[in-house]
Design a protein around this motif. Sequence first.
Motif, PDB file in Angstrom:
ATOM      1  N   SER A 114      13.166 -27.897 -16.782  1.00 48.86           N
ATOM      2  CA  SER A 114      13.087 -29.168 -16.068  1.00 48.86           C
ATOM      3  C   SER A 114      14.112 -29.219 -14.941  1.00 48.86           C
ATOM      4  O   SER A 114      13.797 -29.638 -13.819  1.00 48.86           O
ATOM      5  CB  SER A 114      13.316 -30.320 -17.052  1.00 48.86           C
ATOM      6  N   ILE A 115      15.321 -28.778 -15.221  1.00 50.34           N
ATOM      7  CA  ILE A 115      16.375 -28.764 -14.191  1.00 50.34           C
ATOM      8  C   ILE A 115      15.999 -27.821 -13.053  1.00 50.34           C
ATOM      9  O   ILE A 115      16.177 -28.147 -11.867  1.00 50.34           O
ATOM     10  CB  ILE A 115      17.719 -28.354 -14.822  1.00 50.34           C
ATOM     11  N   ALA A 116      15.488 -26.651 -13.397  1.00 51.07           N
ATOM     12  CA  ALA A 116      15.085 -25.687 -12.364  1.00 51.07           C
ATOM     13  C   ALA A 116      13.980 -26.269 -11.490  1.00 51.07           C
ATOM     14  O   ALA A 116      13.970 -26.074 -10.266  1.00 51.07           O
ATOM     15  CB  ALA A 116      14.606 -24.386 -13.025  1.00 51.07           C
ATOM     16  N   GLY A 117      13.042 -26.989 -12.109  1.00 52.23           N
ATOM     17  CA  GLY A 117      11.970 -27.612 -11.338  1.00 52.23           C
ATOM     18  C   GLY A 117      12.491 -28.668 -10.389  1.00 52.23           C
ATOM     19  O   GLY A 117      12.049 -28.768  -9.233  1.00 52.23           O
ATOM     20  N   ILE A 118      13.444 -29.466 -10.862  1.00 54.69           N
ATOM     21  CA  ILE A 118      14.034 -30.501 -10.008  1.00 54.69           C
ATOM     22  C   ILE A 118      14.766 -29.871  -8.824  1.00 54.69           C
ATOM     23  O   ILE A 118      14.573 -30.270  -7.665  1.00 54.69           O
ATOM     24  CB  ILE A 118      15.017 -31.371 -10.818  1.00 54.69           C
ATOM     25  N   PHE A 119      15.590 -28.875  -9.112  1.00 57.67           N
ATOM     26  CA  PHE A 119      16.373 -28.238  -8.040  1.00 57.67           C
ATOM     27  C   PHE A 119      15.463 -27.549  -7.025  1.00 57.67           C
ATOM     28  O   PHE A 119      15.665 -27.685  -5.808  1.00 57.67           O
ATOM     29  CB  PHE A 119      17.340 -27.225  -8.639  1.00 57.67           C
ATOM     30  N   ALA A 120      14.456 -26.823  -7.509  1.00 56.67           N
ATOM     31  CA  ALA A 120      13.553 -26.117  -6.590  1.00 56.67           C
ATOM     32  C   ALA A 120      12.790 -27.100  -5.712  1.00 56.67           C
ATOM     33  O   ALA A 120      12.636 -26.877  -4.500  1.00 56.67           O
ATOM     34  CB  ALA A 120      12.585 -25.244  -7.385  1.00 56.67           C
ATOM     35  N   ALA A 121      12.314 -28.202  -6.304  1.00 53.98           N
ATOM     36  CA  ALA A 121      11.564 -29.195  -5.529  1.00 53.98           C
ATOM     37  C   ALA A 121      12.461 -29.851  -4.481  1.00 53.98           C
ATOM     38  O   ALA A 121      12.058 -30.050  -3.332  1.00 53.98           O
ATOM     39  CB  ALA A 121      10.980 -30.252  -6.469  1.00 53.98           C
ATOM     40  N   TRP A 122      13.704 -30.169  -4.876  1.00 58.32           N
ATOM     41  CA  TRP A 122      14.638 -30.774  -3.927  1.00 58.32           C
ATOM     42  C   TRP A 122      14.986 -29.784  -2.811  1.00 58.32           C
ATOM     43  O   TRP A 122      15.021 -30.156  -1.629  1.00 58.32           O
ATOM     44  CB  TRP A 122      15.916 -31.200  -4.663  1.00 58.32           C
ATOM     45  N   ALA A 123      15.237 -28.531  -3.174  1.00 55.30           N
ATOM     46  CA  ALA A 123      15.591 -27.522  -2.173  1.00 55.30           C
ATOM     47  C   ALA A 123      14.466 -27.295  -1.176  1.00 55.30           C
ATOM     48  O   ALA A 123      14.714 -26.991   0.002  1.00 55.30           O
ATOM     49  CB  ALA A 123      15.939 -26.207  -2.877  1.00 55.30           C
ATOM     50  N   LEU A 124      13.235 -27.447  -1.628  1.00 59.79           N
ATOM     51  CA  LEU A 124      12.080 -27.269  -0.750  1.00 59.79           C
ATOM     52  C   LEU A 124      11.766 -28.525   0.059  1.00 59.79           C
ATOM     53  O   LEU A 124      10.871 -28.513   0.906  1.00 59.79           O
ATOM     54  CB  LEU A 124      10.853 -26.856  -1.569  1.00 59.79           C
ATOM     55  N   GLY A 125      12.487 -29.612  -0.211  1.00 61.01           N
ATOM     56  CA  GLY A 125      12.279 -30.843   0.548  1.00 61.01           C
ATOM     57  C   GLY A 125      11.128 -31.694   0.061  1.00 61.01           C
ATOM     58  O   GLY A 125      10.515 -32.428   0.849  1.00 61.01           O
ATOM     59  N   ALA A 126      10.814 -31.632  -1.219  1.00 59.16           N
ATOM     60  CA  ALA A 126       9.732 -32.441  -1.767  1.00 59.16           C
ATOM     61  C   ALA A 126      10.111 -33.923  -1.752  1.00 59.16           C
ATOM     62  O   ALA A 126      11.293 -34.270  -1.847  1.00 59.16           O
ATOM     63  CB  ALA A 126       9.419 -32.003  -3.199  1.00 59.16           C
ATOM     64  N   PRO A 127       9.138 -34.815  -1.626  1.00 57.48           N
ATOM     65  CA  PRO A 127       9.433 -36.259  -1.631  1.00 57.48           C
ATOM     66  C   PRO A 127      10.095 -36.694  -2.930  1.00 57.48           C
ATOM     67  O   PRO A 127       9.703 -36.269  -4.021  1.00 57.48           O
ATOM     68  CB  PRO A 127       8.047 -36.897  -1.482  1.00 57.48           C
ATOM     69  N   THR A 128      11.078 -37.549  -2.820  1.00 57.47           N
ATOM     70  CA  THR A 128      11.836 -37.992  -3.986  1.00 57.47           C
ATOM     71  C   THR A 128      10.940 -38.632  -5.042  1.00 57.47           C
ATOM     72  O   THR A 128      11.101 -38.390  -6.241  1.00 57.47           O
ATOM     73  CB  THR A 128      12.916 -39.003  -3.563  1.00 57.47           C
ATOM     74  N   ALA A 129      10.019 -39.473  -4.606  1.00 53.34           N
ATOM     75  CA  ALA A 129       9.153 -40.174  -5.561  1.00 53.34           C
ATOM     76  C   ALA A 129       8.357 -39.186  -6.403  1.00 53.34           C
ATOM     77  O   ALA A 129       8.171 -39.379  -7.613  1.00 53.34           O
ATOM     78  CB  ALA A 129       8.206 -41.119  -4.821  1.00 53.34           C
ATOM     79  N   GLN A 130       7.885 -38.116  -5.791  1.00 53.07           N
ATOM     80  CA  GLN A 130       7.118 -37.106  -6.506  1.00 53.07           C
ATOM     81  C   GLN A 130       7.995 -36.340  -7.492  1.00 53.07           C
ATOM     82  O   GLN A 130       7.560 -36.000  -8.594  1.00 53.07           O
ATOM     83  CB  GLN A 130       6.486 -36.131  -5.510  1.00 53.07           C
ATOM     84  N   ILE A 131       9.228 -36.065  -7.098  1.00 52.32           N
ATOM     85  CA  ILE A 131      10.161 -35.376  -7.997  1.00 52.32           C
ATOM     86  C   ILE A 131      10.470 -36.261  -9.200  1.00 52.32           C
ATOM     87  O   ILE A 131      10.428 -35.820 -10.351  1.00 52.32           O
ATOM     88  CB  ILE A 131      11.461 -35.000  -7.260  1.00 52.32           C
ATOM     89  N   ALA A 132      10.789 -37.535  -8.937  1.00 56.28           N
ATOM     90  CA  ALA A 132      11.152 -38.459 -10.002  1.00 56.28           C
ATOM     91  C   ALA A 132      10.005 -38.682 -10.980  1.00 56.28           C
ATOM     92  O   ALA A 132      10.223 -38.906 -12.174  1.00 56.28           O
ATOM     93  CB  ALA A 132      11.600 -39.792  -9.415  1.00 56.28           C
ATOM     94  N   ASP A 133       8.777 -38.613 -10.487  1.00 56.37           N
ATOM     95  CA  ASP A 133       7.607 -38.829 -11.343  1.00 56.37           C
ATOM     96  C   ASP A 133       7.179 -37.576 -12.101  1.00 56.37           C
ATOM     97  O   ASP A 133       6.189 -37.596 -12.828  1.00 56.37           O
ATOM     98  CB  ASP A 133       6.434 -39.341 -10.510  1.00 56.37           C
ATOM     99  N   GLY A 134       7.901 -36.481 -11.913  1.00 55.85           N
ATOM    100  CA  GLY A 134       7.604 -35.263 -12.657  1.00 55.85           C
ATOM    101  C   GLY A 134       6.456 -34.435 -12.129  1.00 55.85           C
ATOM    102  O   GLY A 134       6.029 -33.479 -12.774  1.00 55.85           O
ATOM    103  N   ILE A 135       5.957 -34.758 -10.941  1.00 58.68           N
ATOM    104  CA  ILE A 135       4.793 -34.045 -10.402  1.00 58.68           C
ATOM    105  C   ILE A 135       5.116 -32.585 -10.124  1.00 58.68           C
ATOM    106  O   ILE A 135       4.278 -31.709 -10.283  1.00 58.68           O
ATOM    107  CB  ILE A 135       4.301 -34.729  -9.106  1.00 58.68           C
TER     108      ILE A 135
END
Length: 322
Positions: free
Chosen positions: A221-242
């Motif tokens: 889960s942590i790796a997914g959050i960090f990778a999504a943030w590093a790639l510039g994914a929208p915050t709402a999508q990250i927070a919702d677990g997408i």
Amino acid sequence: MTHGAPRGARQALDRQPLAYLVASIRGVGQVDLQPQLLTGAFILAALWAAGWKVGLFATLGTLIATATAYLLDVDRGSISQGLQGYSGCLTGIALVTFLGNHLATYILAVVGCAVTTVLTASLAVLLKPYGLTPLTAPFCLVSGVMVLGAPSFERIWHGAPSPVANPTRGDTGITFSDLWHAFFTNVSQVFLVNSWYVGLIMLVGLAFAGVRVVLAAALGSIAGIFAAWALGAPTAQIADGIYGYNSVLVAIAVGAVFLADTPWNAGYALLGAALATGLTAAITSLFKPFHGHTFTWPFILTTWALMAAVPLLPRLRAAEAG
């Protein structure tokens, strides 16, 4: 397939409702690749906590798929470990989530969940030469076809809105609230549920499967959050677990199930978790023009690719068959 007991003894066992129920509960846990009874029970309880519709269709889907396996005389060891029910569990949830709670949905659930059992056997045969397992591919195939085709049939389609938003551009800043919410919803989104407390209950269930399993889920889960943030994914999508639920599954599969417990294997699992995050965006974009759904395809493809490479990577070692 061979069976471990005389046919008469097996039939006597199969008539016991308790054995059927235990196999079905384990089937719920096998969505996260865990056969432990308490793990399945906690996850099922979490699904009912998410709402009676989700809980009901998860239960029905698992019961139907498991019953189909019994009727088709599938290997009893496989059934007892829940390996015939998990795709039915996810299919039931997907159908009520995307089609709504209608009579047609119940009928489709019966048909679709039964078909997942057949597809599980088909894929097991096709993948056996490569040392791979079907994972959740039966669920993705059946649910993908049914949900995609539903709008063409007026008795099935009722205009149910998609509860899982497609990734879009937006704010990429992230707060602590977003982070802890994402950490838990990454776990619940494996079951198409956007709820941090459902994810928390599921993590408790995974803890009963062992420290290695729950740690793999947490790190995934942590790796997914960090990778999504590093790639510039929208915050709402990250927070919702997408972006993170496939990372959780990859980390469990590679880090706690299919590979032996070594430092190299742990790093390999985290690499896979990060890769699954990027693949989630790619597959979502690929499916978007024809309104398809990503489901757990990133987990499936990433895990297949990583495990297929293991025989040629000497520093990695597959887990011994239990």
